[in-house]
Design an enzyme around this catalytic site. Sequence first.
Site, mmCIF file in Angstrom:
data_model
loop_
_atom_site.group_PDB
_atom_site.id
_atom_site.type_symbol
_atom_site.label_atom_id
_atom_site.label_comp_id
_atom_site.label_asym_id
_atom_site.label_seq_id
_atom_site.Cartn_x
_atom_site.Cartn_y
_atom_site.Cartn_z
ATOM 1 N N SER A 241 35.354 -41.709 -79.668
ATOM 2 C CA SER A 241 34.388 -42.512 -80.115
ATOM 3 C C SER A 241 33.829 -42.864 -81.597
ATOM 4 O O SER A 241 33.702 -43.864 -82.277
ATOM 5 C CB SER A 241 33.270 -42.602 -79.197
ATOM 6 O OG SER A 241 32.478 -41.899 -80.551
ATOM 7 N N GLU A 368 44.127 -42.511 -87.994
ATOM 8 C CA GLU A 368 43.429 -43.369 -86.820
ATOM 9 C C GLU A 368 43.722 -44.378 -86.017
ATOM 10 O O GLU A 368 43.577 -45.238 -85.410
ATOM 11 C CB GLU A 368 42.289 -44.295 -87.488
ATOM 12 C CG GLU A 368 41.928 -43.400 -89.040
ATOM 13 C CD GLU A 368 40.660 -42.763 -87.948
ATOM 14 O OE1 GLU A 368 40.034 -42.858 -87.071
ATOM 15 O OE2 GLU A 368 39.813 -42.047 -88.830
#
Length: 389
Positions: A241, A368
Amino acid sequence: MVRFPGVDYLQFDSLLTEQELLVRQTARQFVDDRVLPVIRDAFDKAEFPKQLIPEMAQLGFLGANLEGYGCAGMNNIEYGLIMQELERGDSGLRSFVSVQGALVMYPIHAFGSEPQKERWLPRLQSGEAVGCFGLTEPQFGSNPSGMLTTAEKRGNAWVLNGEKTWITNGSIAEIAVVWARTAEGIRGFLVEKGTKGYSAGDLHGKLSMRASVTSSLHFADCVIPAENQLPCAKGLKAALSCLSQARFGIGWGVIGAAMDCYETARSYSVTRKQFDNRPLASHQLVQEKLAWMITEITKAQLLAYQVAKLKDAGKAEPAHISMLKRNNVTIALECARLSRDLLGANGIMDEYPIMRHMCNLETVKTYEGTDHIHALVIGERVTGIPAYR
Ligand SMILES: Cc1cc2nc3c(=O)[nH]c(=O)nc-3n(C[C@H](O)[C@H](O)[C@H](O)COP(=O)(O)OP(=O)(O)OC[C@H]3O[C@@H](n4cnc5c(N)ncnc54)[C@H](O)[C@@H]3O)c2cc1C
């Protein structure tokens, strides 16, 4: 003085409020006045321009979209526009702000205890403390669920052992958010600089993200107090998250790099002359490249805007953010390559920002969540079939 004219083909600015335009103007001016004069040298010397941290903090850029604890509480469009302008300066600077806000302040804000929030968030917001986020390991990048770093409960303490690598801000961080395997599953911990058994060393030889610190973190019987566990961070989904927050910022940030490349190539091609003293831009093949870039940048802006609106409404899903990150990094990298081409030999020189952006964007494509991994997230979303393994 703001020198960058912006890139707005489809009246994108008409979607923005006065406040959003003001935030972008502030970030744009900061980049023009404070970043551009130093970034070429910083990239050349492989140094992060640390002196800019207090100024970025003062402008509210650190944890800008978080509420309370001294944070600016901006909406996600304002936050995205800051990321865009910073990455127009350099991906390394945007990475610093992404890590500090989305990967360190966000998990403390979302999963931390009240004392952890009170101790760290104001210091991180003001730039007094720098943070880093340790998830990736030498053997586990795209698949962090395989992590080998462990945290073992011993009385009123946790004992960490393992290694994290490719960690942005690692050696300059006062506080590391570290993810480790425990008997109950993956959990998040706060490890303070100077803790016995914890050390950080920098990675050298990067040809990308040179104006950013990248380190390895080592934990050898590193004992931290029990209260340094993030109490509400349960399982890998807590770490993921945080990545969603950071990927959102990347999706906006790379538009800035793409804009800078496009605008550099556009202005170069209308002034540089070849064949019968005609500007490069008078040739159809050149115009086709500029047309492709402005079209893709415009689509990237609209994608970023819609995801920000969904995020503000609490409706943005990880798969939406995957599309934003993957698409916008892909087009930014292609804009950098096309722009480099349009500048001919000059395109390889550090006098122009293009090659620096291109090198940086190779990292942004990988970190990422790689381009492949985000394709698989989107694929799972539209088929219901996970294809990671
Ligand atoms: C400059 C820099 C800064 C970074 N900062 C941080 C940080 O602050 N914190 C942090 O935790 N990490 C950080 N990272 C690490 C980054 O997140 C990882 O590099 C990334 O997750 C990819 O992992 P990997 O490099 O091990 O590549 P791998 O996972 O080994 O992947 C290599 C290739 O295989 C492909 N691949 C892997 N699995 C699949 C699959 N199932 N299907 C198809 N293709 C697949 C990948 O897409 C890629 O093309 C940083 C990296 C860089 C370069």
